[in-house]
Design a protein around this motif. Structure first.
Motif, PDB file in Angstrom:
ATOM      1  N   ALA A 124       0.824  -1.215   0.000  1.00 31.35           N
ATOM      2  CA  ALA A 124       0.000   0.000   0.000  1.00 31.35           C
ATOM      3  C   ALA A 124       0.859   1.267   0.000  1.00 31.35           C
ATOM      4  O   ALA A 124       0.321   2.369  -0.063  1.00 31.35           O
ATOM      5  CB  ALA A 124      -0.925   0.001   1.213  1.00 31.35           C
ATOM      6  N   GLY A 125       2.176   1.104   0.066  1.00 30.08           N
ATOM      7  CA  GLY A 125       3.067   2.258  -0.001  1.00 30.08           C
ATOM      8  C   GLY A 125       3.543   2.785   1.342  1.00 30.08           C
ATOM      9  O   GLY A 125       4.052   3.904   1.426  1.00 30.08           O
ATOM     10  N   TYR A 126       3.410   1.971   2.388  1.00 30.85           N
ATOM     11  CA  TYR A 126       3.817   2.402   3.726  1.00 30.85           C
ATOM     12  C   TYR A 126       4.910   1.492   4.263  1.00 30.85           C
ATOM     13  O   TYR A 126       4.740   0.275   4.322  1.00 30.85           O
ATOM     14  CB  TYR A 126       2.625   2.410   4.690  1.00 30.85           C
ATOM     15  N   ASP A 127       6.022   2.092   4.668  1.00 28.84           N
ATOM     16  CA  ASP A 127       7.123   1.349   5.276  1.00 28.84           C
ATOM     17  C   ASP A 127       6.960   1.445   6.792  1.00 28.84           C
ATOM     18  O   ASP A 127       7.194   2.499   7.379  1.00 28.84           O
ATOM     19  CB  ASP A 127       8.473   1.933   4.855  1.00 28.84           C
ATOM     20  N   ILE A 128       6.543   0.355   7.402  1.00 34.27           N
ATOM     21  CA  ILE A 128       6.312   0.366   8.846  1.00 34.27           C
ATOM     22  C   ILE A 128       7.278  -0.586   9.557  1.00 34.27           C
ATOM     23  O   ILE A 128       6.976  -1.070  10.652  1.00 34.27           O
ATOM     24  CB  ILE A 128       4.844   0.029   9.184  1.00 34.27           C
ATOM     25  N   THR A 129       8.446  -0.815   8.966  1.00 32.48           N
ATOM     26  CA  THR A 129       9.408  -1.731   9.585  1.00 32.48           C
ATOM     27  C   THR A 129       9.829  -1.256  10.975  1.00 32.48           C
ATOM     28  O   THR A 129      10.182  -2.081  11.816  1.00 32.48           O
ATOM     29  CB  THR A 129      10.654  -1.940   8.693  1.00 32.48           C
ATOM     30  N   GLY A 130       9.751   0.029  11.231  1.00 31.42           N
ATOM     31  CA  GLY A 130      10.072   0.542  12.560  1.00 31.42           C
ATOM     32  C   GLY A 130       9.104   0.068  13.631  1.00 31.42           C
ATOM     33  O   GLY A 130       9.382   0.184  14.824  1.00 31.42           O
ATOM     34  N   LEU A 131       7.983  -0.464  13.218  1.00 30.57           N
ATOM     35  CA  LEU A 131       6.967  -0.951  14.163  1.00 30.57           C
ATOM     36  C   LEU A 131       7.180  -2.403  14.595  1.00 30.57           C
ATOM     37  O   LEU A 131       6.412  -2.899  15.422  1.00 30.57           O
ATOM     38  CB  LEU A 131       5.578  -0.885  13.525  1.00 30.57           C
ATOM     39  N   ILE A 132       8.187  -3.068  14.057  1.00 33.69           N
ATOM     40  CA  ILE A 132       8.349  -4.501  14.339  1.00 33.69           C
ATOM     41  C   ILE A 132       8.316  -4.809  15.838  1.00 33.69           C
ATOM     42  O   ILE A 132       7.591  -5.722  16.255  1.00 33.69           O
ATOM     43  CB  ILE A 132       9.606  -5.075  13.641  1.00 33.69           C
ATOM     44  N   PRO A 133       9.027  -4.068  16.695  1.00 31.11           N
ATOM     45  CA  PRO A 133       8.944  -4.393  18.127  1.00 31.11           C
ATOM     46  C   PRO A 133       7.520  -4.251  18.687  1.00 31.11           C
ATOM     47  O   PRO A 133       7.079  -5.092  19.478  1.00 31.11           O
ATOM     48  CB  PRO A 133       9.887  -3.386  18.785  1.00 31.11           C
ATOM     49  N   ARG A 134       6.795  -3.236  18.271  1.00 33.12           N
ATOM     50  CA  ARG A 134       5.415  -3.071  18.760  1.00 33.12           C
ATOM     51  C   ARG A 134       4.486  -4.123  18.180  1.00 33.12           C
ATOM     52  O   ARG A 134       3.548  -4.557  18.844  1.00 33.12           O
ATOM     53  CB  ARG A 134       4.889  -1.666  18.442  1.00 33.12           C
ATOM     54  N   LEU A 135       4.712  -4.516  16.942  1.00 33.37           N
ATOM     55  CA  LEU A 135       3.902  -5.595  16.354  1.00 33.37           C
ATOM     56  C   LEU A 135       4.086  -6.870  17.168  1.00 33.37           C
ATOM     57  O   LEU A 135       3.112  -7.560  17.490  1.00 33.37           O
ATOM     58  CB  LEU A 135       4.286  -5.831  14.894  1.00 33.37           C
ATOM     59  N   GLN A 136       5.331  -7.171  17.504  1.00 32.11           N
ATOM     60  CA  GLN A 136       5.608  -8.375  18.294  1.00 32.11           C
ATOM     61  C   GLN A 136       4.997  -8.256  19.687  1.00 32.11           C
ATOM     62  O   GLN A 136       4.431  -9.218  20.205  1.00 32.11           O
ATOM     63  CB  GLN A 136       7.114  -8.615  18.392  1.00 32.11           C
ATOM     64  N   GLN A 137       5.060  -7.068  20.271  1.00 35.93           N
ATOM     65  CA  GLN A 137       4.462  -6.834  21.582  1.00 35.93           C
ATOM     66  C   GLN A 137       2.954  -7.095  21.543  1.00 35.93           C
ATOM     67  O   GLN A 137       2.401  -7.752  22.417  1.00 35.93           O
ATOM     68  CB  GLN A 137       4.733  -5.392  22.023  1.00 35.93           C
ATOM     69  N   GLN A 138       2.277  -6.581  20.507  1.00 35.74           N
ATOM     70  CA  GLN A 138       0.831  -6.806  20.377  1.00 35.74           C
ATOM     71  C   GLN A 138       0.543  -8.302  20.215  1.00 35.74           C
ATOM     72  O   GLN A 138      -0.403  -8.815  20.809  1.00 35.74           O
ATOM     73  CB  GLN A 138       0.278  -6.021  19.186  1.00 35.74           C
ATOM     74  N   ALA A 139       1.338  -8.983  19.408  1.00 30.42           N
ATOM     75  CA  ALA A 139       1.145 -10.412  19.191  1.00 30.42           C
ATOM     76  C   ALA A 139       1.321 -11.184  20.504  1.00 30.42           C
ATOM     77  O   ALA A 139       0.546 -12.099  20.800  1.00 30.42           O
ATOM     78  CB  ALA A 139       2.114 -10.915  18.131  1.00 30.42           C
ATOM     79  N   ASP A 140       2.333 -10.802  21.276  1.00 31.60           N
ATOM     80  CA  ASP A 140       2.624 -11.512  22.525  1.00 31.60           C
ATOM     81  C   ASP A 140       1.537 -11.284  23.587  1.00 31.60           C
ATOM     82  O   ASP A 140       1.288 -12.154  24.410  1.00 31.60           O
ATOM     83  CB  ASP A 140       3.972 -11.062  23.100  1.00 31.60           C
ATOM     84  N   GLN A 141       0.905 -10.114  23.546  1.00 34.62           N
ATOM     85  CA  GLN A 141      -0.099  -9.770  24.565  1.00 34.62           C
ATOM     86  C   GLN A 141      -1.480 -10.338  24.254  1.00 34.62           C
ATOM     87  O   GLN A 141      -2.352 -10.329  25.110  1.00 34.62           O
ATOM     88  CB  GLN A 141      -0.211  -8.252  24.715  1.00 34.62           C
ATOM     89  N   HIS A 142      -1.675 -10.821  23.022  1.00 30.57           N
ATOM     90  CA  HIS A 142      -3.042 -11.245  22.661  1.00 30.57           C
ATOM     91  C   HIS A 142      -3.061 -12.624  22.095  1.00 30.57           C
ATOM     92  O   HIS A 142      -2.562 -13.329  21.586  1.00 30.57           O
ATOM     93  CB  HIS A 142      -3.665 -10.256  21.672  1.00 30.57           C
TER      94      HIS A 142
END
Length: 142
Positions: A124-142
């Motif tokens: 979609a044209g968005y580079d969100i690689t900086g979010l990887i730690p938060r993505l993992q945090q969300q995955a781990d919490q849910h």
């Protein structure tokens, strides 16, 4: 109007104009989501005007403003059930589309593999690689 498709349920866009709402409805979107605070910047359309246009064109309106660069876990907690339960497809906008994409990514991390999220955002044209730690945090919490 620049529409960026995340998946079959969600497309995002930079700030829309009131007159864009008719086209959004014509394209088949059923819910219009604003993730940008009203009066964030001089000259942006009034959210009340966009909301009125959404009602006029039969779109469900959701106003979930978040501060640019400061998306909290509470913001994600509000976005996740909204996007899950919304009439689809959903059209979400903010200043550039990034906030909408980040909200989607963090809420999606609760169910999808982070690599899939990064791929969809990139397409979609968005580079969100900086979010990887938060993505993992969300995955781990849910």
């Amino acid at each position: 109007m620049e529409i960026r498709k995340i998946d079959d349920n969600l497309s995002v866009a930079p700030q829309i104009a009131v007159q864009d709402v008719a086209e959004i409805a014509r394209l088949g979107f059923r819910t219009l989501v604003a993730n940008r605070p009203d009066r964030e910047e001089p000259g942006q359309p009034s959210m009340a005007d966009i909301e009125a246009a959404a009602a006029e064109h039969g779109l469900k309106w959701v106003y979930l403003p978040v501060e640019s660069g400061n998306i909290t876990d509470a913001d994600v907690d509000n976005f996740a059930p909204m996007i899950r339960d919304a009439d689809k497809p959903v059209f979400a906008f903010c200043r550039s589309g990034t906030r909408c994409t980040v909200l989607w990514a963090l809420s999606a991390a609760r169910e999808l593999d982070p690599r899939e999220i990064l791929t969809r955002a990139h397409r979609a044209g968005y580079d969100i690689t900086g979010l990887i730690p938060r993505l993992q945090q969300q995955a781990d919490q849910h």
